[in-house]
Write an enzyme that holds these catalytic residues in place. Structure first.
Site, PDB file in Angstrom:
ATOM      1  N   GLY A  10       0.841  -1.208   0.000  1.00  0.00           N
ATOM      2  CA  GLY A  10       0.000   0.000   0.000  1.00  0.00           C
ATOM      3  C   GLY A  10       0.871   1.250   0.000  1.00  0.00           C
ATOM      4  N   GLY A  13      -0.192   5.181  -1.028  1.00  0.00           N
ATOM      5  CA  GLY A  13      -1.196   5.947  -0.290  1.00  0.00           C
ATOM      6  C   GLY A  13      -0.608   7.157   0.419  1.00  0.00           C
ATOM      7  N   GLN A  14      -1.444   7.817   1.225  1.00  0.00           N
ATOM      8  CA  GLN A  14      -1.028   9.044   1.917  1.00  0.00           C
ATOM      9  C   GLN A  14       0.172   8.779   2.819  1.00  0.00           C
ATOM     10  OE1 GLN A  14      -3.596  10.627   4.949  1.00  0.00           O
ATOM     11  NE2 GLN A  14      -2.816  12.704   4.724  1.00  0.00           N
ATOM     12  N   LEU A  15       0.115   7.713   3.602  1.00  0.00           N
ATOM     13  CA  LEU A  15       1.220   7.392   4.507  1.00  0.00           C
ATOM     14  C   LEU A  15       2.374   6.726   3.754  1.00  0.00           C
ATOM     15  CD1 LEU A  15       2.324   7.078   7.436  1.00  0.00           C
ATOM     16  CD2 LEU A  15       1.135   4.891   7.527  1.00  0.00           C
ATOM     17  N   ASP A  36       1.933  -1.861  -4.519  1.00  0.00           N
ATOM     18  CA  ASP A  36       0.556  -1.354  -4.412  1.00  0.00           C
ATOM     19  C   ASP A  36      -0.249  -1.964  -5.553  1.00  0.00           C
ATOM     20  OD1 ASP A  36      -1.800   0.521  -4.261  1.00  0.00           O
ATOM     21  OD2 ASP A  36      -0.492   1.589  -2.880  1.00  0.00           O
ATOM     22  N   ASP A  54      -1.303  -7.185  -5.038  1.00  0.00           N
ATOM     23  CA  ASP A  54      -2.609  -7.148  -4.378  1.00  0.00           C
ATOM     24  C   ASP A  54      -2.477  -8.030  -3.142  1.00  0.00           C
ATOM     25  OD1 ASP A  54      -5.161  -7.499  -3.468  1.00  0.00           O
ATOM     26  OD2 ASP A  54      -6.033  -8.002  -5.417  1.00  0.00           O
ATOM     27  N   ILE A  55      -2.597  -7.429  -1.956  1.00  0.00           N
ATOM     28  CA  ILE A  55      -2.369  -8.193  -0.724  1.00  0.00           C
ATOM     29  C   ILE A  55      -3.417  -9.293  -0.540  1.00  0.00           C
ATOM     30  CG2 ILE A  55      -3.608  -6.522   0.752  1.00  0.00           C
ATOM     31  CD1 ILE A  55      -0.578  -8.756   1.676  1.00  0.00           C
ATOM     32  N   TYR A 145     -15.117   0.615   9.537  1.00  0.00           N
ATOM     33  CA  TYR A 145     -13.656   0.809   9.582  1.00  0.00           C
ATOM     34  C   TYR A 145     -13.130   0.531  10.992  1.00  0.00           C
ATOM     35  CZ  TYR A 145      -9.227   3.480   9.363  1.00  0.00           C
ATOM     36  OH  TYR A 145      -7.920   3.893   9.433  1.00  0.00           O
ATOM     37  N   LYS A 149     -10.589  -2.413  12.293  1.00  0.00           N
ATOM     38  CA  LYS A 149      -9.304  -2.074  12.922  1.00  0.00           C
ATOM     39  C   LYS A 149      -9.198  -2.699  14.319  1.00  0.00           C
ATOM     40  CE  LYS A 149      -6.977   0.170   9.867  1.00  0.00           C
ATOM     41  NZ  LYS A 149      -5.643  -0.231   9.449  1.00  0.00           N
TER      42      LYS A 149
HETATM   43  P1  NAD Z   1      -4.573   5.409   1.689  1.00  0.00           P
HETATM   44  O1  NAD Z   1      -5.980   5.050   1.322  1.00  0.00           O
HETATM   45  O2  NAD Z   1      -4.059   6.753   1.313  1.00  0.00           O
HETATM   46  O3  NAD Z   1      -3.566   4.324   1.070  1.00  0.00           O
HETATM   47  C1  NAD Z   1      -3.845   2.942   1.082  1.00  0.00           C
HETATM   48  C2  NAD Z   1      -3.104   2.327  -0.105  1.00  0.00           C
HETATM   49  O4  NAD Z   1      -3.407   0.924  -0.137  1.00  0.00           O
HETATM   50  C3  NAD Z   1      -3.524   2.912  -1.467  1.00  0.00           C
HETATM   51  O5  NAD Z   1      -2.396   3.352  -2.202  1.00  0.00           O
HETATM   52  C4  NAD Z   1      -4.222   1.748  -2.157  1.00  0.00           C
HETATM   53  O6  NAD Z   1      -4.048   1.741  -3.569  1.00  0.00           O
HETATM   54  C5  NAD Z   1      -3.556   0.555  -1.504  1.00  0.00           C
HETATM   55  N1  NAD Z   1      -4.355  -0.663  -1.616  1.00  0.00           N
HETATM   56  C6  NAD Z   1      -5.711  -0.765  -1.641  1.00  0.00           C
HETATM   57  N2  NAD Z   1      -6.069  -2.049  -1.810  1.00  0.00           N
HETATM   58  C7  NAD Z   1      -4.925  -2.765  -1.889  1.00  0.00           C
HETATM   59  C8  NAD Z   1      -4.652  -4.140  -2.068  1.00  0.00           C
HETATM   60  N3  NAD Z   1      -5.636  -5.041  -2.211  1.00  0.00           N
HETATM   61  N4  NAD Z   1      -3.365  -4.550  -2.084  1.00  0.00           N
HETATM   62  C9  NAD Z   1      -2.351  -3.644  -1.962  1.00  0.00           C
HETATM   63  N5  NAD Z   1      -2.551  -2.322  -1.812  1.00  0.00           N
HETATM   64  C10 NAD Z   1      -3.826  -1.899  -1.772  1.00  0.00           C
HETATM   65  O7  NAD Z   1      -4.402   5.161   3.244  1.00  0.00           O
HETATM   66  P2  NAD Z   1      -3.324   5.818   4.241  1.00  0.00           P
HETATM   67  O8  NAD Z   1      -3.895   7.066   4.754  1.00  0.00           O
HETATM   68  O9  NAD Z   1      -1.997   5.809   3.609  1.00  0.00           O
HETATM   69  O10 NAD Z   1      -3.385   4.756   5.432  1.00  0.00           O
HETATM   70  C11 NAD Z   1      -2.368   3.798   5.650  1.00  0.00           C
HETATM   71  C12 NAD Z   1      -2.707   3.035   6.917  1.00  0.00           C
HETATM   72  O11 NAD Z   1      -2.770   3.957   8.019  1.00  0.00           O
HETATM   73  C13 NAD Z   1      -4.052   2.319   6.893  1.00  0.00           C
HETATM   74  O12 NAD Z   1      -3.947   1.120   7.620  1.00  0.00           O
HETATM   75  C14 NAD Z   1      -4.969   3.265   7.633  1.00  0.00           C
HETATM   76  O13 NAD Z   1      -6.051   2.587   8.215  1.00  0.00           O
HETATM   77  C15 NAD Z   1      -4.023   3.834   8.667  1.00  0.00           C
HETATM   78  N6  NAD Z   1      -4.460   5.143   9.184  1.00  0.00           N
HETATM   79  C16 NAD Z   1      -4.442   6.249   8.386  1.00  0.00           C
HETATM   80  C17 NAD Z   1      -4.891   7.463   8.902  1.00  0.00           C
HETATM   81  C18 NAD Z   1      -4.901   8.718   8.071  1.00  0.00           C
HETATM   82  O14 NAD Z   1      -5.358   9.772   8.551  1.00  0.00           O
HETATM   83  N7  NAD Z   1      -4.386   8.699   6.849  1.00  0.00           N
HETATM   84  C19 NAD Z   1      -5.338   7.544  10.232  1.00  0.00           C
HETATM   85  C20 NAD Z   1      -5.358   6.390  11.004  1.00  0.00           C
HETATM   86  C21 NAD Z   1      -4.905   5.198  10.477  1.00  0.00           C
END
Ligand code: NAD
Length: 318
Positions: A10, A13-15, A36, A54-55, A145, A149
């Site tokens: 993943g 994504g944002q993180l 990803d 794909d996980i 969600y 979690k």
């Molecule tokens: P995000 O939605 O920005 O990124 C998630 C990534 O996972 C995406 O790039 C997506 O393409 C990828 N993904 C989706 N399905 C997939 C699959 N089947 N196989 C592989 N990759 C796949 O989320 P984020 O904000 O980066 O969050 C990362 C983690 O941090 C998550 O576990 C989220 O629950 C946790 N989190 C985030 C926040 C926040 O504010 N951003 C807050 C609390 C917890």
């Protein structure tokens, strides 16, 4: 650190986009494989190796892990709060089956030494004490969600106790960054507001003005993640997930902090379904355990974050 091989799931994504780059500073670019289901940004692509993964494809995942013999896995793929409400069945599948695949690979492969899977303040619910929410308390999430979690947290602790899997986790608050857009969570407003302040001078907020939520600037989230993952195993006493926070603020307060830099900025309020989600979450978090066990200390408060966000976004949007 030469021997380490790190997998990020993943990573787009944002993180993930920022954590992958940070891991490539700690290790070498080639030691960190970003994966990803979507294609990487140009910045991520040039920084080191990338593979499609794909996980939920358990066979392909196990084959990739065996091929590269990863010593650490960062599992970041999940459906976030607002998007999960739109597709609860898929949120259950990705958020739980995805982690089960990661836990099972760590359980059955000795070379996998450590894994990381973030949790969220969404694990708390309407009967949780809302101010300075303790580490151990009532947990009755009423969003899909939050439910997934919380299951993930219980699975993580179970695999640690039963199978000695070294899993580590943080309950992130809302994460705020200027590099990658947020992925459909309830705290996304706290990113959008900075973009709109610069682009339009006005923001129409989907939460009520007095909605206080715990938040964190991305550099602090990256630092906390690396600090936890690099802590000695015996210091990591909590294997479900650690409470973590840096600041709490309302939409009114973030608007005021923006006005220190853009005096003409205005905000209006039109709460939607995300208000109900926000109302079930804590106002503020007690993260004493993280501070005591492995020395957590945030660097950014609201004022410092606003100054940095506006400076960087002005450059990005120029
Ligand atoms: P995000 O939605 O920005 O990124 C998630 C990534 O996972 C995406 O790039 C997506 O393409 C990828 N993904 C989706 N399905 C997939 C699959 N089947 N196989 C592989 N990759 C796949 O989320 P984020 O904000 O980066 O969050 C990362 C983690 O941090 C998550 O576990 C989220 O629950 C946790 N989190 C985030 C926040 C926040 O504010 N951003 C807050 C609390 C917890």
């Amino acid at each position: 650190m030469q021997k380490e091989k790190v997998l990020v799931i993943g990573a787009c994504g944002q993180l993930g986009s920022e954590l992958t780059l940070a891991l490539r500073q700690v290790y070498s670019d080639a030691q960190v494989l970003a994966t990803d289901v979507v294609p990487p940004s140009a910045e991520l692509l040039v920084s080191g190796p990338f593979a499609q993964l794909d996980i939920l494809d358990r066979e392909a995942f196990f084959a990739l892990v065996d091929k590269h013999q990863f010593t650490q896995i960062y599992h970041l793929a999940a459906i976030l709060s607002a998007n999960a409400e739109r597709n609860p069945a898929f949120a259950w599948k990705l958020n739980i089956d995805g982690l089960m695949n990661v836990l099972d690979v760590a359980k059955s492969r000795d070379f996998v030494k450590k894994i990381y899977c973030p949790s969220s303040i969404a694990v708390f619910g309407p009967h949780t004490p809302t101010n300075d929410t303790p580490q151990f308390t009532v947990m009755d999430p009423n969003t899909i969600y939050g439910i997934t979690k919380l299951v993930d947290e219980r699975l993580s602790e179970y695999y640690f106790q039963k199978f000695n899997v070294d899993i580590r986790s943080l309950r992130y608050p809302g994460l705020i960054s200027y590099k990658t857009p947020p992925g459909g969570g309830t705290t996304d407003y706290a990113v959008d507001i900075y973009y709109k302040a610069i682009q339009a001078g006005h923001y129409d907020c989907f939460l009520r003005e007095d909605t206080s939520l715990p938040m964190m600037y991305m550099p602090d989230a990256i630092k906390a993640t690396l600090d936890l993952m690099h802590a000695d195993s015996d210091k990591v006493k909590i294997r479900s997930s650690y409470n973590l926070t840096a600041m709490s603020f309302t939409p009114t307060q973030v608007a005021e902090s923006i006005r220190q830099h853009i005096p003409s900025f205005t905000i209006s309020y039109a709460p939607d379904f995300r208000q109900q989600i926000a109302d079930s979450w804590p106002n503020s978090i007690d993260d004493t355990a993280a501070r005591q066990d492995w020395g957590w200390k945030p660097s950014y408060d609201l004022e410092a974050m606003t100054a940095d966000m506006l400076k960087n976004l002005r450059e990005k949007l120029r």
